[in-house]
Structure formats: structure tokens, C-alpha cells
Write an enzyme that holds these catalytic residues in place. Structure first.
Site, short mmCIF file in Angstrom:
data_model
loop_
_atom_site.label_atom_id
_atom_site.label_comp_id
_atom_site.label_asym_id
_atom_site.label_seq_id
_atom_site.Cartn_x
_atom_site.Cartn_y
_atom_site.Cartn_z
N GLY A 1 4.80 -11.22 1.20
CA GLY A 1 5.71 -10.26 0.58
C GLY A 1 6.36 -9.35 1.61
N SER B 1 5.98 2.33 -2.14
CA SER B 1 5.94 1.04 -1.45
C SER B 1 6.57 1.12 -0.07
CB SER B 1 6.68 -0.02 -2.28
OG SER B 1 6.94 -1.16 -1.47
N ASP C 1 -4.46 -2.10 -0.03
CA ASP C 1 -4.97 -3.47 0.17
C ASP C 1 -6.50 -3.53 0.18
OD1 ASP C 1 -2.41 -4.48 0.29
OD2 ASP C 1 -2.26 -4.23 2.46
#
Ligand code: S3P
Length: 449
Positions: A100, A173, A325
Site C-alpha cells: 500500500g 494516514s 502496525d
């Protein structure tokens, strides 16, 4: 992709992991070093580059766009940049594999080039939302033909002169922020990315190191990152620190396997990545960050970890961007802790390489741990050290971090844990099973017989 020949891996209960573990280079910083190197004028020398499949995808795509990206030795790469706006139209499909970050950052780069490109990725990447970058990049002047929610495969035509924007990120993000800033490099005037919560700032640090003019201001609406467009980026040497998101797996294995004592030298401890360390210390982990220092513009430390009992904690939503993560491996630690843990603000976990919230809840339940999952939170009823049943086969669902987290659980459980497919571990942590075996862990290829 370099494939492990046997995809199924089994981790058996293990004790006393000891030694020094050099973890691979930081994935986020590695992608950015290649990208900024390609957009700079001159030769950028990179040391410690992660050679996982994700970063190789970025290197390959930059090559398709006309930058010269050379591997000199293990971890030692050279990029001959073409300057901002200097990349050329690729004559074939761009394949971002499982990554991504590669896809979103490179689409930001392409948005500032007057070229048309076609992008795709593996089954995991093709189901991830790209609308979050398609929207701001369209405002800046790029055009897209994409599947629903902007998903790959898609076609992009970039703008020779993108329009600078003040863009308020709808989600926290770093990939979206970075895509906007990368497009903003080609725009005249100031591009502003306004983030609700600060996210990892590797792009900002590297932009400055390559000579861009950047302001970062905290205000009532969040953090504003302002980039002055059309700078001349100058090639710079980059030394990539160890990835804290990869260090997380041997680190938690060391906490959970009785008698362990591990040192992990030169791991990145950027405060916007360090949420896991704070959380583990709150859980009572015997973890110290020693010899703190600066490595080419990023803070690093040597981590020392010894096994010991953990207790459950509550992790607030504000901490999520600094450890986004790390929830799969934190959930494994929580399963082996005494008491209940609750993690809040996990909505973004649903759109990672897999729906990580569902995958973690399902996997822990299969290993005998009571869990409760809501749309954006996870509650884990800790069973205490050595008391997780294990004895399950877990579907990794093309997600490296799910695969590694459940292998670590297998080392600390009563019965072995098998993952059905370890191939995607190569995206971020090449050689993970062998490295853990070298510390004394029992990880074998194949299923539990
Ligand atoms: C990354 C940002 C994060 C993280 C990913 C790497 C980056 O994604 O999950 O592994 O390098 O910018 P989001 O931006 O989607 O939160």
C-alpha cells in the site's frame, strides 16, 4: 516475488531466546529514500535499505519511470535522480505487489508528472481503498479511471503543474499525507496537508534532508505540514535504521519466552512510531531503550528485552497512529498477560493488508483466548504467561504481520501454532523464521503433524 518454497510454517513452544538481533531496515524510510532519491538531482547513496518485496516494488517502479536504481551490495543502493517532474511514462503496467505504501506514495509522485500509467497489485492490495488518495490527487489536477472506492487496478494521468491545495486528511494516514506532499513537489506555491492526529513524519524529515522548504505547525485543527513547491531536491546520503515495526516481533517473543534476553541494536525510536514500546512498558515489560542517538535525521536506540510477566492495559485511540502496525503483536502480548486489555481507535486496522482487527480476533479465539471485537476496538482477556492454549492453524490472509504475530504466539503457547502461508513475510522481514531459529526459537516449515 522471492517465494519461500514451503509456505506453511509452525512455531512450537520455545524458551530462552538469547543473543543480538539485527532487524531489517525500516520499510517506510526505505520506500522514501528511493523515491526522494529518484526526484533529486545527483546520486543518492542508501545504506541499510530493506530488501523486502514491498521496497523492491518501489525500486522496480522507479526504474520503469526512468530513474536509475542500482543495488551495489546487500542493503547498499544508489539512485541517480532525474529531478522533480523528470520521470517518464512507463511502457507497461506498474505492479505494486502487496505494498500500500508503494502504491499510494508513487501515485502521489505520478500525480505531479504529465504521464499516463496503469497500476495494479496483488489480491490484498487490489481490495484496499485508494479513494483516500484519488480524491486529493484529483483536486490537485490528476485524473483517474479506477474501480469502486478508487481500487486498483487503476489508470492515472498526472498533471504537469498540479494545483497546490490545503488538504484536510479525513483519516490519520501518513501515506495520504505523503502522497499529497509528493504531488505538491511539482505544484507552484504552498501545499498544506492538515492532519487530525500527527502521523509518522519520515517524509517531512527526508524532504528537509533533501533540501525542501517545509513548515510544521500544531494548532487547534491538528498538525499542518506546509511544503513550498518546485524546490530543487539535492541528492543526499541516507542511512536506514532498523524497523521498529519489524523489531516488534522478536521483541515480544523475547518478552514471552521464559528466560529470554535479547538485544536489538539500532532500531528506530521516532516518537511517531514508538507507541508499542510505551504500551509494553506500561504492561510491565522489562524493556529498555539504551544508547539513544541520531542516525541520519532519525532517532534510534538499542533495545534490550528480558522475559517477564505482563499485565493488561487500556490503549487510548490517540496512540493508534504511533503504533498502527503493531496491534497484532500487541494483542499477542495481551493474550499472554494477566488481566484484560482494551485497544481503542482501531478502525484503520480494517483496511490494512488484511482486516487485521477481524484476523487478530479470529486467530486469538482459535488459540483459546476470549476476545471481543467492535467496529474499532478490541478487548483481549489475558490468560497469563504460558497459559494460551494455541494448537490452531491460522489463515495469514496475505498479511505479513498476521503471519509473524501468530508465529510468535506459537512460541509462547502450550501447543504449536501453524500459519497457512508465510510467503508474505518476505514483504517486510526477509528471513524472519531463520532469524528467530538462530535465537533458539522452534519454527519449522510445514504443518504440525
Ligand atoms: C506507512 C503508513 C501507515 C502504515 C504503513 C506504512 C507509511 O499506513 O500502516 O505500514 O510508510 O507511510 P497509513 O498511512 O495507511 O496509516
Amino acid at each position: 516475488m522471492t517465494r519461500l518454497t514451503v509456505t506453511r510454517l509452525t512455531a512450537r513452544p520455545s524458551t530462552a531466546l538469547t543473543g543480538r538481533v539485527t532487524v531489517p531496515g525500516d520499510k517506510s524510510i526505505s520506500h522514501r529514500a528511493l523515491i526522494f532519491g529518484a526526484l533529486a538531482v545527483g546520486e543518492t547513496r542508501i545504506d541499510g535499505l530493506l530488501e523486502g518485496e514491498d521496497v523492491r516494488a518501489t525500486a522496480r517502479v522507479l526504474g520503469q519511470l526512468g530513474a536509475e536504481v542500482l543495488r551495489k551490495a546487500e542493503g547498499r543502493w544508489r539512485v541517480h535522480g532525474v529531478g522533480i517532474g523528470g520521470l517518464t511514462e512507463p511502457d507497461d503496467l506498474l505492479d505494486f505487489g502487496n505494498s500500500g505504501t508503494a502504491a499510494r506514495l508513487m501515485l502521489g509522485v505520478l500525480a505531479g508528472h504529465p504521464v499516463t500509467a496503469f497500476a495494479t497489485g496483488d489480491a490484498s492490495l487490489r481490495r484496499r481503498p485508494m479513494g483516500r488518495i484519488v480524491e486529493p490527487l484529483t483536486r490537485m489536477g490528476a485524473s483517474f479511471v479506477a474501480r469502486s472506492e478508487g481500487r486498483l487496478p487503476l489508470a492515472i494521468t498526472g498533471a504537469a503543474v498540479p494545483a497546490p491545495q490545503v488538504y484536510r486528511l479525513p483519516v490519520a494516514s501518513a501515506q495520504v499525507k505523503s502522497a499529497v506532499l509528493l504531488a505538491g513537489l511539482s505544484a507552484p506555491g504552498e501545499t498544506v496537508a492538515l492532519e487530525p492526529e500527527p502521523t509518522r513524519d519520515h517524509s517531512e524529515r527526508m524532504l528537509r534532508a533533501f533540501g525542501a522548504e517545509l513548515r510544521v505547525e500544531d494548532g487547534a485543527e491538528g498538525r499542518a505540514v506546509t511544503l513550498l513547491g518546485q524546490p530543487e531536491l539535492t541528492a543526499t546520503d541516507v542511512v536506514v535504521p532498523g524497523d521498529p515495526s519489524s523489531a516488534a516481533f522478536p521483541l515480544v517473543a523475547g518478552l514471552l519466552c521464559e528466560g529470554s534476553d535479547l538485544t536489538l541494536p539500532t532500531v528506530g525510536v521516532n516518537p511517531l512510531r514508538a507507541g508499542l514500546f510505551d504500551s509494553l512498558i506500561e504492561m510491565g515489560a522489562d524493556l529498555s531503550l539504551e544508547n539513544r542517538r541520531d542516525l541520519a535525521g532519525e532517532p534510534v536506540a538499542d533495545l534490550r528485552v528480558r522475559a517477564g510477566a505482563l499485565k493488561g492495559i487500556e490503549v487510548p485511540p490517540e496512540r493508534a497512529p504511533a503504533m498502527i502496525d503493531e496491534y497484532p503483536i500487541l494483542a499477542v502480548a495481551a493474550a499472554c498477560a494477566e488481566g484484560t486489555s482494551v485497544f481503542h481507535g482501531l478502525g484503520e486496522l480494517r483496511v490494512k493488508e488484511s482486516d487485521r482487527l477481524a484476523a487478530v480476533a479470529r486467530g486469538l479465539a482459535a488459540c483459546g483466548v476470549a476476545v471481543e471485537e467492535t467496529e474499532d476496538s478490541l478487548t483481549v482477556q489475558g490468560r497469563g504467561a504460558g497459559s494460551v492454549r494455541g494448537g490452531a492453524e491460522i489463515a495469514a490472509d496475505l498479511d505479513h504481520r498476521i503471519a509473524m504475530a501468530f508465529l510468535v504466539l506459537g512460541l509462547a503457547a502450550e501447543a504449536p501454532v501453524t500459519i497457512d502461508d508465510g510467503r508474505t513475510i518476505e514483504t517486510s522481514f526477509p528471513g524472519f523464521p531463520a532469524l528467530l531459529r538462530g535465537l533458539g526459537a522452534e519454527i519449522e516449515e510445514g504443518a504440525e503433524g
